[in-house]
Design an enzyme around this catalytic site. Structure first.
Site, PDB file in Angstrom:
ATOM      1  N   PRO A  81       0.726  -1.205   0.073  1.00  0.00           N
ATOM      2  CA  PRO A  81      -0.126  -0.132   0.026  1.00  0.00           C
ATOM      3  C   PRO A  81       0.908   1.300   0.066  1.00  0.00           C
ATOM      4  O   PRO A  81       0.539   2.271  -0.824  1.00  0.00           O
ATOM      5  CB  PRO A  81      -0.832  -0.285   1.333  1.00  0.00           C
ATOM      6  CG  PRO A  81      -1.053  -1.449   1.427  1.00  0.00           C
ATOM      7  CD  PRO A  81       0.265  -2.241   1.063  1.00  0.00           C
ATOM      8  N   GLY A 140       5.134   1.392  -4.303  1.00  0.00           N
ATOM      9  CA  GLY A 140       5.044   0.927  -5.418  1.00  0.00           C
ATOM     10  C   GLY A 140       6.352   1.100  -6.358  1.00  0.00           C
ATOM     11  O   GLY A 140       7.054   0.259  -6.275  1.00  0.00           O
ATOM     12  N   GLY A 165       9.720  -9.099 -16.785  1.00  0.00           N
ATOM     13  CA  GLY A 165       8.131  -8.817 -16.894  1.00  0.00           C
ATOM     14  C   GLY A 165       7.968  -7.437 -17.943  1.00  0.00           C
ATOM     15  O   GLY A 165       6.778  -7.571 -18.553  1.00  0.00           O
ATOM     16  N   ARG A 168     -17.786   1.283 -42.530  1.00  0.00           N
ATOM     17  CA  ARG A 168     -18.748   2.503 -41.898  1.00  0.00           C
ATOM     18  C   ARG A 168     -18.679   3.505 -43.296  1.00  0.00           C
ATOM     19  O   ARG A 168     -17.483   3.852 -43.613  1.00  0.00           O
ATOM     20  CB  ARG A 168     -18.231   3.221 -40.800  1.00  0.00           C
ATOM     21  CG  ARG A 168     -18.651   4.358 -40.450  1.00  0.00           C
ATOM     22  CD  ARG A 168     -20.191   4.106 -39.860  1.00  0.00           C
ATOM     23  NE  ARG A 168     -20.727   5.820 -39.292  1.00  0.00           N
ATOM     24  CZ  ARG A 168     -21.889   5.639 -39.041  1.00  0.00           C
ATOM     25  NH1 ARG A 168     -22.780   4.584 -38.814  1.00  0.00           N
ATOM     26  NH2 ARG A 168     -22.393   6.725 -38.647  1.00  0.00           N
ATOM     27  N   GLY A 223     -19.236   7.779 -31.994  1.00  0.00           N
ATOM     28  CA  GLY A 223     -20.031   7.214 -30.768  1.00  0.00           C
ATOM     29  C   GLY A 223     -19.877   5.729 -30.596  1.00  0.00           C
ATOM     30  O   GLY A 223     -20.183   5.320 -29.546  1.00  0.00           O
ATOM     31  N   GLU A 248       4.049  -2.888 -13.495  1.00  0.00           N
ATOM     32  CA  GLU A 248       5.515  -3.620 -13.634  1.00  0.00           C
ATOM     33  C   GLU A 248       6.673  -2.417 -14.216  1.00  0.00           C
ATOM     34  O   GLU A 248       7.390  -2.537 -14.888  1.00  0.00           O
ATOM     35  CB  GLU A 248       5.655  -4.492 -14.926  1.00  0.00           C
ATOM     36  CG  GLU A 248       4.738  -5.659 -14.299  1.00  0.00           C
ATOM     37  CD  GLU A 248       5.047  -7.208 -15.052  1.00  0.00           C
ATOM     38  OE1 GLU A 248       6.282  -7.412 -15.533  1.00  0.00           O
ATOM     39  OE2 GLU A 248       4.052  -8.101 -14.852  1.00  0.00           O
ATOM     40  N   THR A 278       5.984   2.134 -13.961  1.00  0.00           N
ATOM     41  CA  THR A 278       5.454   3.177 -14.555  1.00  0.00           C
ATOM     42  C   THR A 278       6.446   3.560 -15.662  1.00  0.00           C
ATOM     43  O   THR A 278       7.561   3.551 -15.861  1.00  0.00           O
ATOM     44  CB  THR A 278       5.016   4.455 -13.465  1.00  0.00           C
ATOM     45  OG1 THR A 278       6.214   4.910 -13.280  1.00  0.00           O
ATOM     46  CG2 THR A 278       4.324   4.014 -12.516  1.00  0.00           C
TER      47      THR A 278
HETATM   48  N1  CAA Z   1      18.748  -6.040 -12.436  1.00  0.00           N
HETATM   49  C1  CAA Z   1      19.173  -6.507 -11.503  1.00  0.00           C
HETATM   50  N2  CAA Z   1      19.832  -5.392 -10.373  1.00  0.00           N
HETATM   51  C2  CAA Z   1      19.344  -4.168 -10.461  1.00  0.00           C
HETATM   52  C3  CAA Z   1      18.512  -3.594 -11.622  1.00  0.00           C
HETATM   53  C4  CAA Z   1      18.049  -4.521 -12.655  1.00  0.00           C
HETATM   54  N3  CAA Z   1      17.447  -4.109 -13.411  1.00  0.00           N
HETATM   55  N4  CAA Z   1      18.207  -2.329 -11.255  1.00  0.00           N
HETATM   56  C5  CAA Z   1      18.993  -1.987 -10.313  1.00  0.00           C
HETATM   57  N5  CAA Z   1      19.603  -3.063  -9.817  1.00  0.00           N
HETATM   58  C6  CAA Z   1      20.268  -3.367  -8.275  1.00  0.00           C
HETATM   59  C7  CAA Z   1      21.551  -1.940  -8.221  1.00  0.00           C
HETATM   60  O1  CAA Z   1      22.414  -2.240  -8.974  1.00  0.00           O
HETATM   61  C8  CAA Z   1      21.516  -2.078  -6.920  1.00  0.00           C
HETATM   62  O2  CAA Z   1      22.376  -3.054  -6.317  1.00  0.00           O
HETATM   63  P1  CAA Z   1      23.525  -2.939  -5.328  1.00  0.00           P
HETATM   64  O3  CAA Z   1      23.025  -1.845  -4.482  1.00  0.00           O
HETATM   65  O4  CAA Z   1      24.084  -4.044  -4.822  1.00  0.00           O
HETATM   66  O5  CAA Z   1      24.628  -2.079  -6.442  1.00  0.00           O
HETATM   67  C9  CAA Z   1      20.061  -2.389  -6.324  1.00  0.00           C
HETATM   68  O6  CAA Z   1      19.416  -3.190  -7.608  1.00  0.00           O
HETATM   69  C10 CAA Z   1      19.364  -1.104  -6.067  1.00  0.00           C
HETATM   70  O7  CAA Z   1      19.156  -0.591  -6.932  1.00  0.00           O
HETATM   71  P2  CAA Z   1      18.940   1.077  -6.901  1.00  0.00           P
HETATM   72  O8  CAA Z   1      19.549   1.536  -5.830  1.00  0.00           O
HETATM   73  O9  CAA Z   1      19.055   1.898  -8.366  1.00  0.00           O
HETATM   74  O10 CAA Z   1      17.409   0.915  -6.506  1.00  0.00           O
HETATM   75  P3  CAA Z   1      16.126   2.103  -6.559  1.00  0.00           P
HETATM   76  O11 CAA Z   1      15.343   1.485  -5.272  1.00  0.00           O
HETATM   77  O12 CAA Z   1      17.034   3.352  -6.408  1.00  0.00           O
HETATM   78  O13 CAA Z   1      15.454   2.038  -7.417  1.00  0.00           O
HETATM   79  C11 CAA Z   1      14.051   1.336  -9.513  1.00  0.00           C
HETATM   80  C12 CAA Z   1      15.211   1.447  -8.801  1.00  0.00           C
HETATM   81  C13 CAA Z   1      14.577   1.319 -11.050  1.00  0.00           C
HETATM   82  C14 CAA Z   1      13.212   2.685  -9.169  1.00  0.00           C
HETATM   83  C15 CAA Z   1      13.373   0.200  -9.133  1.00  0.00           C
HETATM   84  O14 CAA Z   1      12.826   0.252  -7.812  1.00  0.00           O
HETATM   85  C16 CAA Z   1      11.928   0.013  -9.953  1.00  0.00           C
HETATM   86  O15 CAA Z   1      12.010  -0.642 -11.062  1.00  0.00           O
HETATM   87  N6  CAA Z   1      10.827   0.282  -9.340  1.00  0.00           N
HETATM   88  C17 CAA Z   1       9.738   0.085 -10.107  1.00  0.00           C
HETATM   89  C18 CAA Z   1       9.067  -1.327  -9.304  1.00  0.00           C
HETATM   90  C19 CAA Z   1       8.071  -1.946 -10.146  1.00  0.00           C
HETATM   91  O16 CAA Z   1       8.323  -1.942 -11.349  1.00  0.00           O
HETATM   92  N7  CAA Z   1       6.772  -2.403  -9.783  1.00  0.00           N
HETATM   93  C20 CAA Z   1       6.040  -3.293 -10.340  1.00  0.00           C
HETATM   94  C21 CAA Z   1       5.426  -4.098  -9.316  1.00  0.00           C
HETATM   95  S1  CAA Z   1       5.147  -5.728  -9.832  1.00  0.00           S
HETATM   96  C22 CAA Z   1       3.895  -5.743 -10.781  1.00  0.00           C
HETATM   97  O17 CAA Z   1       3.381  -4.769 -11.125  1.00  0.00           O
HETATM   98  C23 CAA Z   1       3.308  -7.116 -11.371  1.00  0.00           C
HETATM   99  C24 CAA Z   1       1.737  -7.219 -11.635  1.00  0.00           C
HETATM  100  O18 CAA Z   1       1.172  -7.713 -10.719  1.00  0.00           O
HETATM  101  C25 CAA Z   1       1.698  -7.136 -13.093  1.00  0.00           C
END
Ligand code: CAA
Length: 389
Positions: free
Chosen positions: A137, A140, A251, A277, A349, A372, A374
């Site tokens: 909640p 995200g 994903g 149409r 329409g 997955e 935004t």
């Molecule tokens: N693959 C592997 N590792 C990754 C990575 C990737 N693509 N991207 C970053 N990392 C690693 C980084 O290297 C870092 O590792 P270290 O600290 O060991 O070096 C670690 O992950 C953390 O990275 P960041 O500090 O960059 O992380 P952050 O918190 O600042 O944010 C972000 C990165 C891109 C914003 C990420 O949080 C993100 O993608 N957020 C969106 C989340 C999301 O997509 N949610 C969807 C929910 S699931 C869903 O929707 C499914 C459904 O039901 C349909």
């Protein structure tokens, strides 16, 4: 019904196995899904027999090796299957996509053989359904701010917290769950578990009433002193958050393919409508204003599809594809929203009422810019890829 639009590059780029996967998916989508897509949307569920059939064909484990019950195909085939399914029914596409990209993939990549045998095989065979529990909640986009906890308890763990907006949350049998074991450690404290529905303390909360993809359930999951054994730990603290982000890269290819499918449905339905149409004594397809819309939709869709195929091909080649997956999702979701908007506009329409599928495409398209990751997060991921070189 127009179904030739997707073939413009297929014969040139795809190998025989990939074309066969696409053709099988296209036939299933046309025969079994398209006729009931409006009903799925209306009633809020995909019929169980349709899901079972999809499982028997192998579409719940497209890229899972045959050894673990899957079809043993590649990521490009997976993208093709998702596009075809989404062209007929976006809800069915996300059921498969969340299950495959985020649950099967994590088990395949990180599970022990015992975990794969127990959890992955029935998932890949489609006899059980999986969900991925990351969002909460209060978190995200900022996924690592999760508050669900996992506390050591003897050789097992005790889970507490609430997960939000979980695709397949109500219908799924198995959850891949991310939880914090040590808040002071930040993302390095996050661990990943696989938990069966029915485990005491694991309950399904409220079901969301959504704008689109209404045939796929989206639910809250509650964990209240839910005890799991050591066999449930899938990825240990330290690397589980990275594993989750890596799964989301895959994903995003799936969601890009879903968006291409919705965009294609919008174009194909708009083409059919524009041909039949009439206005001012001629089919509206003879007006340039309509032709320009169709031309732009088609160009947009082909560009999005090629980006999606590129990301999938890089995944198959085991090369980095984080940036390319984000580009594909960003472009394809925008293409889907634009195409669905124009599809409604071309229908006038009739685009606004349930009698035609245009309004469903319009409602279904929007989510691809949200889940997955935004579109704003996609921009950040792409920019980071550019700046890091
Ligand atoms: N693959 C592997 N590792 C990754 C990575 C990737 N693509 N991207 C970053 N990392 C690693 C980084 O290297 C870092 O590792 P270290 O600290 O060991 O070096 C670690 O992950 C953390 O990275 P960041 O500090 O960059 O992380 P952050 O918190 O600042 O944010 C972000 C990165 C891109 C914003 C990420 O949080 C993100 O993608 N957020 C969106 C989340 C999301 O997509 N949610 C969807 C929910 S699931 C869903 O929707 C499914 C459904 O039901 C349909």
């Amino acid at each position: 019904m127009t179904l030739a639009v997707a073939d413009s590059a297929g014969g040139l780029v795809l190998n025989e196995a990939q074309q066969a996967a696409r053709d099988t998916a296209r036939e299933f989508a046309r025969e079994r899904l398209l006729p009931i897509a409006a009903r799925i949307d209306e009633e809020g569920a995909v019929p169980a027999d349709v899901l079972s059939e999809l499982g028997r064909i192998g579409f719940f484990g497209v890229f899972v090796p045959e050894r673990w019950g899957g079809a043993g195909l590649d990521a490009v085939s997976y993208a093709l299957v998702i596009e075809e399914i989404a062209r007929a029914c976006a809800s069915t596409a996300v059921i498969i996509s969340a299950h495959s990209s985020l649950v099967c993939a994590v088990l395949l990549e990180h599970g022990t053989d015992a975990q794969r045998e127990r959890w992955l095989t029935p998932l890949a065979q489609g006899t059980r359904l999986g969900c991925f529990a990351l969002s909460e909640p209060g978190s995200g986009s900022d996924a690592k701010a999760m508050r669900t906890t996992a506390r050591r308890d003897g050789d097992g763990w005790v889970l507490n917290g609430t997960k939000n907006f979980i695709t397949n949350g109500a219908s799924g049998h198995v959850a891949v769950l991310l939880a914090q074991t040590d808040p002071a450690a930040g993302h390095k404290g996050i661990a990943c578990f696989v938990v069966d529905k029915g485990t005491p303390g694991f309950t399904v909360g409220k079901l969301e009433h959504k704008l689109g993809i209404r045939g796929s359930d989206t639910a809250q999951l509650h964990f209240a002193d839910c005890r799991v054994g050591p066999e449930s730990l899938l990825v240990a603290p330290g690397s589980a958050f990275r594993a989750a982000l890596h799964a989301l890269d895959g994903g995003r290819v799936g969601i890009a393919a879903q968006a291409v499918g919705i965009a294609r449905a919008s174009l194909e339905d708009a083409l059919d409508y524009a041909r039949q149409r009439t206005a001012f004594d001629r089919p509206i397809s003879e007006f340039q204003a309509i032709q320009w819309k169709l031309a732009e939709m088609a160009t947009d869709i082909d560009a999005a599809r090629l980006l999606t195929w590129r990301a999938a091909a890089l995944k198959d080649a085991k090369r980095p594809y984080t940036t390319q997956a984000a580009m594909a999702k960003l472009a394809a979701s925008a293409a889907a929203v634009r195409a669905a908007t124009e599809c409604v506009q071309i229908h006038g329409g009739y685009g606004y009422i349930r009698e035609y599928p245009a309004e469903r495409h319009y409602r279904d398209a929007k989510i691809t810019e949200l889940y997955e990751g935004t579109s704003e997060i996609m921009h950040l991921v792409i920019a980071e890829g550019l700046l890091k070189g």
